[in-house]
Design a protein around this motif. Structure first.
Motif, PDB file in Angstrom:
ATOM      1  N   ALA A 275       0.831  -1.208   0.000  1.00  0.00           N
ATOM      2  CA  ALA A 275       0.000   0.000   0.000  1.00  0.00           C
ATOM      3  C   ALA A 275       0.863   1.255   0.000  1.00  0.00           C
ATOM      4  O   ALA A 275       0.574   2.235  -0.708  1.00  0.00           O
ATOM      5  CB  ALA A 275      -0.917  -0.012   1.217  1.00  0.00           C
ATOM      6  N   ALA A 276       1.941   1.234   0.800  1.00  0.00           N
ATOM      7  CA  ALA A 276       2.832   2.398   0.854  1.00  0.00           C
ATOM      8  C   ALA A 276       3.537   2.601  -0.481  1.00  0.00           C
ATOM      9  O   ALA A 276       3.711   3.735  -0.942  1.00  0.00           O
ATOM     10  CB  ALA A 276       3.854   2.225   1.975  1.00  0.00           C
ATOM     11  N   ARG A 277       3.919   1.516  -1.111  1.00  0.00           N
ATOM     12  CA  ARG A 277       4.599   1.626  -2.408  1.00  0.00           C
ATOM     13  C   ARG A 277       3.669   2.237  -3.454  1.00  0.00           C
ATOM     14  O   ARG A 277       4.095   3.074  -4.254  1.00  0.00           O
ATOM     15  CB  ARG A 277       5.066   0.250  -2.863  1.00  0.00           C
ATOM     16  N   GLU A 278       2.409   1.812  -3.455  1.00  0.00           N
ATOM     17  CA  GLU A 278       1.464   2.364  -4.426  1.00  0.00           C
ATOM     18  C   GLU A 278       1.311   3.871  -4.241  1.00  0.00           C
ATOM     19  O   GLU A 278       1.323   4.640  -5.207  1.00  0.00           O
ATOM     20  CB  GLU A 278       0.108   1.680  -4.280  1.00  0.00           C
ATOM     21  N   ASP A 279       1.204   4.311  -2.980  1.00  0.00           N
ATOM     22  CA  ASP A 279       1.106   5.748  -2.723  1.00  0.00           C
ATOM     23  C   ASP A 279       2.392   6.462  -3.114  1.00  0.00           C
ATOM     24  O   ASP A 279       2.366   7.569  -3.665  1.00  0.00           O
ATOM     25  CB  ASP A 279       0.798   6.005  -1.247  1.00  0.00           C
ATOM     26  N   ALA A 280       3.515   5.829  -2.802  1.00  0.00           N
ATOM     27  CA  ALA A 280       4.801   6.462  -3.115  1.00  0.00           C
ATOM     28  C   ALA A 280       4.981   6.645  -4.621  1.00  0.00           C
ATOM     29  O   ALA A 280       5.525   7.658  -5.078  1.00  0.00           O
ATOM     30  CB  ALA A 280       5.945   5.628  -2.545  1.00  0.00           C
ATOM     31  N   MET A 281       4.511   5.675  -5.401  1.00  0.00           N
ATOM     32  CA  MET A 281       4.694   5.735  -6.844  1.00  0.00           C
ATOM     33  C   MET A 281       3.698   6.682  -7.517  1.00  0.00           C
ATOM     34  O   MET A 281       3.989   7.256  -8.564  1.00  0.00           O
ATOM     35  CB  MET A 281       4.549   4.331  -7.449  1.00  0.00           C
ATOM     36  N   THR A 282       2.515   6.848  -6.916  1.00  0.00           N
ATOM     37  CA  THR A 282       1.490   7.677  -7.551  1.00  0.00           C
ATOM     38  C   THR A 282       1.417   9.085  -6.976  1.00  0.00           C
ATOM     39  O   THR A 282       0.742   9.943  -7.529  1.00  0.00           O
ATOM     40  CB  THR A 282       0.113   7.006  -7.430  1.00  0.00           C
ATOM     41  N   ARG A 283       2.092   9.306  -5.860  1.00  0.00           N
ATOM     42  CA  ARG A 283       2.069  10.623  -5.230  1.00  0.00           C
ATOM     43  C   ARG A 283       3.487  11.087  -4.945  1.00  0.00           C
ATOM     44  O   ARG A 283       3.874  11.368  -3.801  1.00  0.00           O
ATOM     45  CB  ARG A 283       1.250  10.592  -3.942  1.00  0.00           C
ATOM     46  N   LEU A 284       4.281  11.144  -5.994  1.00  0.00           N
ATOM     47  CA  LEU A 284       5.710  11.442  -5.850  1.00  0.00           C
ATOM     48  C   LEU A 284       5.985  12.873  -5.407  1.00  0.00           C
ATOM     49  O   LEU A 284       7.089  13.185  -4.964  1.00  0.00           O
ATOM     50  CB  LEU A 284       6.429  11.169  -7.183  1.00  0.00           C
ATOM     51  N   ASN A 285       4.997  13.758  -5.541  1.00  0.00           N
ATOM     52  CA  ASN A 285       5.250  15.167  -5.242  1.00  0.00           C
ATOM     53  C   ASN A 285       4.851  15.563  -3.827  1.00  0.00           C
ATOM     54  O   ASN A 285       4.779  16.747  -3.495  1.00  0.00           O
ATOM     55  CB  ASN A 285       4.498  16.057  -6.243  1.00  0.00           C
ATOM     56  N   GLN A 286       4.554  14.578  -2.996  1.00  0.00           N
ATOM     57  CA  GLN A 286       4.162  14.897  -1.622  1.00  0.00           C
ATOM     58  C   GLN A 286       5.356  15.441  -0.845  1.00  0.00           C
ATOM     59  O   GLN A 286       6.383  14.772  -0.724  1.00  0.00           O
ATOM     60  CB  GLN A 286       3.606  13.658  -0.922  1.00  0.00           C
ATOM     61  N   PRO A 287       5.281  16.656  -0.300  1.00  0.00           N
ATOM     62  CA  PRO A 287       6.429  17.242   0.401  1.00  0.00           C
ATOM     63  C   PRO A 287       6.598  16.647   1.795  1.00  0.00           C
ATOM     64  O   PRO A 287       5.630  16.220   2.437  1.00  0.00           O
ATOM     65  CB  PRO A 287       6.062  18.724   0.483  1.00  0.00           C
ATOM     66  N   VAL A 288       7.843  16.636   2.253  1.00  0.00           N
ATOM     67  CA  VAL A 288       8.121  16.223   3.629  1.00  0.00           C
ATOM     68  C   VAL A 288       7.605  17.322   4.557  1.00  0.00           C
ATOM     69  O   VAL A 288       7.890  18.505   4.346  1.00  0.00           O
ATOM     70  CB  VAL A 288       9.639  16.022   3.840  1.00  0.00           C
ATOM     71  N   PRO A 289       6.808  16.996   5.587  1.00  0.00           N
ATOM     72  CA  PRO A 289       6.309  18.022   6.509  1.00  0.00           C
ATOM     73  C   PRO A 289       7.451  18.856   7.090  1.00  0.00           C
ATOM     74  O   PRO A 289       8.519  18.326   7.424  1.00  0.00           O
ATOM     75  CB  PRO A 289       5.601  17.218   7.595  1.00  0.00           C
TER      76      PRO A 289
END
Length: 472
Positions: free
Chosen positions: A368-382
């Motif tokens: 599940a984490a990999r899917e999010d990581a691959m599809t939401r690559l632009n998520q900034p680090v808080p």
């Protein structure tokens, strides 16, 4: 039937004249008769001898240093040393650490000094150099330092532990790898057509049987060639003198049934799948059977051990935290013991993993984490968990509000470490199986605290009042 045959290779020879007895006219074991004299005939070690690789470059420049060849038996250490000597036009001295002492070493060194006076280099090859004691190894040191000799030592043991540090520091270590089944099959095919092998004999042998010999040899060229020679000499002789090697003949030579097994084919994947799914289904009897099928067919035990390590995390996970260390220990045991001694090490691991409690929570969490990581690559680090090594970063609020968890009573802080768009996501969903039930309880308390729900707890409460806190 896919066959490889040998026809009329002796000058003036006729098929059928001599038959299997043609081999008798050629003296010495097949492995010695076919020993390569040039790099073009040498099999394997492309990581060292391929185009542009370090050892080939040294050979082409004729800049051969003193070296240690470290690798398992039968991978061509002695052969490579001999090729190097021929290529560099050096006098080649070959002796074994098992039968030679300091007296023999000194005699060789004196001879090397004489050769040097005439402008001839001496290459000294020491087989099983790890068997020399410290004094014997030290005897080489001054001659290596002066350049009187080029020393090439061969060892099956880790040179860091078995070679004196002073001598080792003056030698370049090259690691020789086990020959692959493809390497050995090619070598055996060439042996059937080389005039140095079976004289004027005509040999019929299915190529699949060559693959069986290659798997049986387990990376050792000498074993492969000796087995081939034994099979041919015991083959069925036809009225015309030709020799046919059958599966039954090969079984007798190997001392066991030839389980035809392609390590890269469909059956390879079928069997490892059967092993994995039998363990997953808590069926140790089936799992041990598939393990035996693979090992007896010549599968690499380290490959199986790597799959067990994967299984320990994928199918057992934190339901039994000891599963992964045990699987890793099985891999190490296979590395130390090899076959056939490591068969019980693998059996122990297979049975343990088959009966361990089950959880695929880690597998699902990463998926599940990999899917999010691959599809939401632009998520900034808080910003709160970013480092602020410069003044500019501090001005931009990097790290602002960060709480060092160890400074808190609960050993955690109420801050969100996931990106804003993902802060409600839950990846690790532990089960109630085995020890993972404890992880689930801790995780629930941790999540409740970080969400601000202290379930009625008072910040002034002491740790003794809450012995089941997340860090317990």
């Amino acid at each position: 039937m896919n066959q490889i045959s040998l026809f009329d290779i002796a000058p003036g020879g006729n098929a059928g004249q001599g038959g299997a007895m043609g081999a008798a006219a050629l003296s010495g074991p097949l492995a010695d008769r076919l020993r390569p004299a040039a790099l073009d005939e040498y099999v394997g070690q492309q990581h060292l001898l391929g185009p542009g690789k370090i050892l080939r470059q040294l050979l082409e420049r004729d800049q051969i240093p003193s070296m240690i060849f470290w690798g398992p038996p039968g991978v061509g250490k002695t052969t490579l040393a001999s090729i190097i000597a021929n290529r560099t036009r050096s006098a080649f001295v070959n002796f074994s650490a098992v039968t030679s002492g300091i007296k023999e070493i000194k005699e060789i060194m004196n001879r090397a000094q004489e050769n040097r006076a005439y402008g001839v280099r001496t290459l000294v090859f020491v087989d099983e150099i790890h068997r020399f004691n410290k004094a014997q190894q030290d005897a080489f040191l001054p001659f290596v330092e002066r350049g009187s000799i080029t020393l090439i030592g061969a060892t099956t043991e880790n040179p860091s532990f078995e070679i004196n540090a002073a001598l080792l520091s003056r030698c370049k270590v090259f690691v020789l790898k086990e020959l692959t089944c493809e390497d050995l099959t090619g070598l055996l095919s060439r042996a059937l057509t080389d005039r140095r092998s079976f004289g004027s004999s005509t040999v019929h042998m299915e190529s699949s049987l060559l693959s069986v010999i290659a798997a049986f040899a387990d990376g050792d060229a000498r074993t492969a060639l000796n087995t081939l020679e034994m099979a041919v000499l015991n083959g069925e002789i036809a009225p015309d003198g030709s020799v046919t090697v059958t599966e039954e003949t090969l079984e007798q030579c190997l001392g066991k049934k030839t389980l035809l097994y392609d390590k890269k084919g469909e059956e390879h994947y079928n069997l490892i799948s059967a092993l994995h799914k039998s363990m997953r289904n808590c069926d140790p009897d089936a799992a041990v059977y598939w393990l035996a099928r693979m090992l007896e067919a010549g599968e690499d035990p380290l490959f199986i051990a790597r799959r067990l390590i994967r299984f320990a995390s994928e199918d057992v996970g934190l339901a039994d935290p000891q599963a992964l260390p045990l699987a890793v220990a099985a891999y190490q045991a296979c590395h130390f013991n090899g076959m056939p001694e490591c068969d019980l090490n693998l059996t122990q691991a297979v049975v343990y993993l088959s009966l361990a409690p089950r959880s695929n929570a880690l597998y699902r969490a990463y998926g599940a984490a990999r899917e999010d990581a691959m599809t939401r690559l632009n998520q900034p680090v808080p910003l709160v968990i970013r480092n602020a090594p410069t003044d500019l970063m501090e001005e931009l609020h990097y790290g602002e509000g960060y709480v060092y968890a160890h400074d808190t009573r609960e050993k955690m802080a109420r801050m969100t470490c996931l990106p804003e768009d993902l802060k409600e996501r839950r990846y690790y969903l532990p089960t109630e199986e085995g020890a993972e039930r404890i992880q689930k309880e801790r995780l629930e308390r941790s999540r409740a605290f970080r969400l601000g729900d202290r379930t009625g707890r008072d910040d002034s409460a002491s740790d003794e009042e809450y012995p089941d806190s997340p860090q317990s």
